[in-house]
Structure formats: C-alpha cells, structure tokens
Design an enzyme around this catalytic site. Structure first.
Site, short mmCIF file in Angstrom:
data_model
loop_
_atom_site.label_atom_id
_atom_site.label_comp_id
_atom_site.label_asym_id
_atom_site.label_seq_id
_atom_site.Cartn_x
_atom_site.Cartn_y
_atom_site.Cartn_z
N CYS A 43 -34.92 36.85 -4.80
CA CYS A 43 -35.75 35.90 -5.53
C CYS A 43 -36.61 35.08 -4.56
O CYS A 43 -36.09 34.52 -3.61
CB CYS A 43 -34.84 34.98 -6.35
N CYS A 91 -34.24 35.28 -13.02
CA CYS A 91 -33.23 35.11 -11.98
C CYS A 91 -32.05 34.34 -12.57
O CYS A 91 -32.23 33.27 -13.15
CB CYS A 91 -33.84 34.35 -10.80
N CYS A 114 -39.69 46.13 -14.62
CA CYS A 114 -41.08 46.01 -14.18
C CYS A 114 -41.24 44.59 -13.64
O CYS A 114 -41.27 43.64 -14.42
CB CYS A 114 -41.96 46.28 -15.39
ZN LIG Z 1 -33.96 32.58 -8.16
#
Ligand SMILES: [Zn+2]
Length: 127
Positions: A43, A91, A114
């Site tokens: 992330c 996330c 995606c």
């Molecule tokens: Zn994150």
C-alpha cells in the site's frame, strides 16, 4: 493512521485523488504496470503488503492486474457509482482505495484485481 492533512503532504495530488477519493488513474499510465521483478506490492499510504508478484498477470487493460491478494490484506465494498455495481478493493489496514475486482481473471482463482499503480509501491526482494 495519518490525518487527512498529513496525507495531502505525503502523497502527490494524483495519489491522493485515487487512494482517498476512489479515483482511477488513466490506463497505461502507471509506473508499476510492467514491473517484472519478484517481490511484494504494498500500500502506497501505509505499507501494508497487498499482492505478491507471483499473482500478477498482463490483463491488457492498462492497469496492474493480479489474480489473488495476500490473505486478509484487503477488504471489499460494493461500488454503486456506475449503473452496474462493481466490487471496490480497499487496503484492510488504512482503508485506501486500491481498485476493483472482477470475476473474469485467470485460474486458479478466476479473479482479476484491477489495481491503480499509484495506490501501490513495489518492494523487490532482490534489492
Ligand atoms: Zn494501506
């Protein structure tokens, strides 16, 4: 988690728009689209490990695509911003928008994650 004003300082305008405002980068624009190394995609906002390079495939769509996510790294939300609902991928740690998941990916999962390149960083295991 960083505050909204901290995120605005930390991220570029495009990264902020995509990860915090459910944006989408232009196809074929992402720097991670053609990454071929071995490692983990994390992330951009919090560093949470999201995707393994082993699950990356070329979907031809212009966005980095994966057929699986690292277990418990992401959460899902139904996105009704367009007529046909899509499943948004977030996330699990910081809630940043990553992209969408579709049911037309390759085996073994049949899924196609995606994902926006600007939502990710790549950690190459060989470096
Ligand atoms: Zn994150």
């Amino acid at each position: 988690m960083p505050s909204d004003s901290e995120l605005k300082k930390k991220l570029t305008a495009e990264e902020y728009r995509v990860t915090q405002q459910c944006g989408t980068e232009p196809p074929f624009s992402g720097s991670l689209l053609h990454v071929k190394g071995t490692g983990k995609f994390v992330c951009k906002v919090c560093g949470n490990m999201l995707f393994d390079s082993k699950t990356k495939f070329d979907s031809g769509t212009g966005w980095p695509s994966f057929y699986d996510a690292i277990p418990r790294s992401v959460t899902f939300k139904t996105d009704t911003s367009i007529i046909v609902p899509r499943t948004e991928v977030l996330c699990a740690k910081c809630g940043s928008h990553l992209g969408h998941v579709f049911g037309d990916g390759p085996q073994p999962t049949g899924k196609r994650y995606c994902i926006n390149s600007v939502s990710l960083d790549f950690k190459d295991e060989k470096k």
